[in-house]
Design a protein around this motif. Sequence first.
Motif, PDB file in Angstrom:
ATOM      1  N   UNK A 101      -6.466  -4.717   8.221  1.00  0.00           N
ATOM      2  CA  UNK A 101      -5.199  -4.521   8.919  1.00  0.00           C
ATOM      3  C   UNK A 101      -4.262  -3.511   8.271  1.00  0.00           C
ATOM      4  N   UNK A 102      -4.623  -2.929   7.142  1.00  0.00           N
ATOM      5  CA  UNK A 102      -3.781  -1.928   6.490  1.00  0.00           C
ATOM      6  C   UNK A 102      -4.193  -0.546   6.992  1.00  0.00           C
ATOM      7  N   UNK A 103      -3.236   0.171   7.547  1.00  0.00           N
ATOM      8  CA  UNK A 103      -3.494   1.514   8.081  1.00  0.00           C
ATOM      9  C   UNK A 103      -3.386   2.535   6.958  1.00  0.00           C
ATOM     10  N   UNK A 104      -4.432   3.315   6.768  1.00  0.00           N
ATOM     11  CA  UNK A 104      -4.401   4.368   5.753  1.00  0.00           C
ATOM     12  C   UNK A 104      -3.442   5.467   6.200  1.00  0.00           C
ATOM     13  N   UNK A 105      -2.634   5.940   5.269  1.00  0.00           N
ATOM     14  CA  UNK A 105      -1.635   6.966   5.566  1.00  0.00           C
ATOM     15  C   UNK A 105      -1.988   8.319   4.947  1.00  0.00           C
ATOM     16  N   UNK A 106      -3.196   8.422   4.386  1.00  0.00           N
ATOM     17  CA  UNK A 106      -3.626   9.670   3.760  1.00  0.00           C
ATOM     18  C   UNK A 106      -5.145   9.712   3.743  1.00  0.00           C
TER      19      UNK A 106
ATOM     20  N   UNK B  13       0.848  -1.201   0.000  1.00  0.00           N
ATOM     21  CA  UNK B  13       0.000   0.000   0.000  1.00  0.00           C
ATOM     22  C   UNK B  13       0.883   1.251   0.000  1.00  0.00           C
ATOM     23  N   UNK B  14       1.870   1.269   0.887  1.00  0.00           N
ATOM     24  CA  UNK B  14       2.707   2.460   1.010  1.00  0.00           C
ATOM     25  C   UNK B  14       3.594   2.685  -0.214  1.00  0.00           C
ATOM     26  N   UNK B  15       4.091   1.620  -0.808  1.00  0.00           N
ATOM     27  CA  UNK B  15       4.993   1.780  -1.960  1.00  0.00           C
ATOM     28  C   UNK B  15       4.244   2.029  -3.268  1.00  0.00           C
TER      29      UNK B  15
END
Length: 181
Positions: free
Chosen positions: A97-102, A78-80
Amino acid sequence: MRTEILMAGSGGRGVILAGAVLAKAAAKSGRFASYGAIYGAEVRGGLTAAEIVISGEPIDFPFPETPELSFAFDQASYEKYILPHEPDRLILLDGDFIELKADHRAKVLRFPFTILTNEHLGNPVMANMMVIGFIAGITGTADPDSARAALSEDVSPRFLEPNHKAFLMGYERSSEFHEYY
């Protein structure tokens, strides 16, 4: 209409195979399709991605410029791959389980692909096929018969039925989520 898809995950999750099968299934459904794989030097565990373009007309540029739909199996993918190239319409994530960063402008849909394939098929490895079934259903880019034909070219005969079953699970469940795409 041109449909651009990006799928990402850790090596060993079957992202590369899933992208190839989705592109072949779309072609067998009468569409034009291109596919590209991105992977690191690691054998397992490194990040991988598949870029798929599907169109009703010949494809002039074979890579996604701005995907309509992006999928990630895990946080690092997700981040990359998702954060730097946010899709136009939909971010599809495997579970919660994936944390949103935006704060994304695109819709975000979380769906438990790995959990469901483990529960229903006893094998979480086939989550990749459930994902492409879901994507094919929500985008209308391939049908189950075409997917079966594509799978028969890339999957061992002893794994054809369970992989097709995983595709069908995703395809059938996608009908509940058309408002997201």
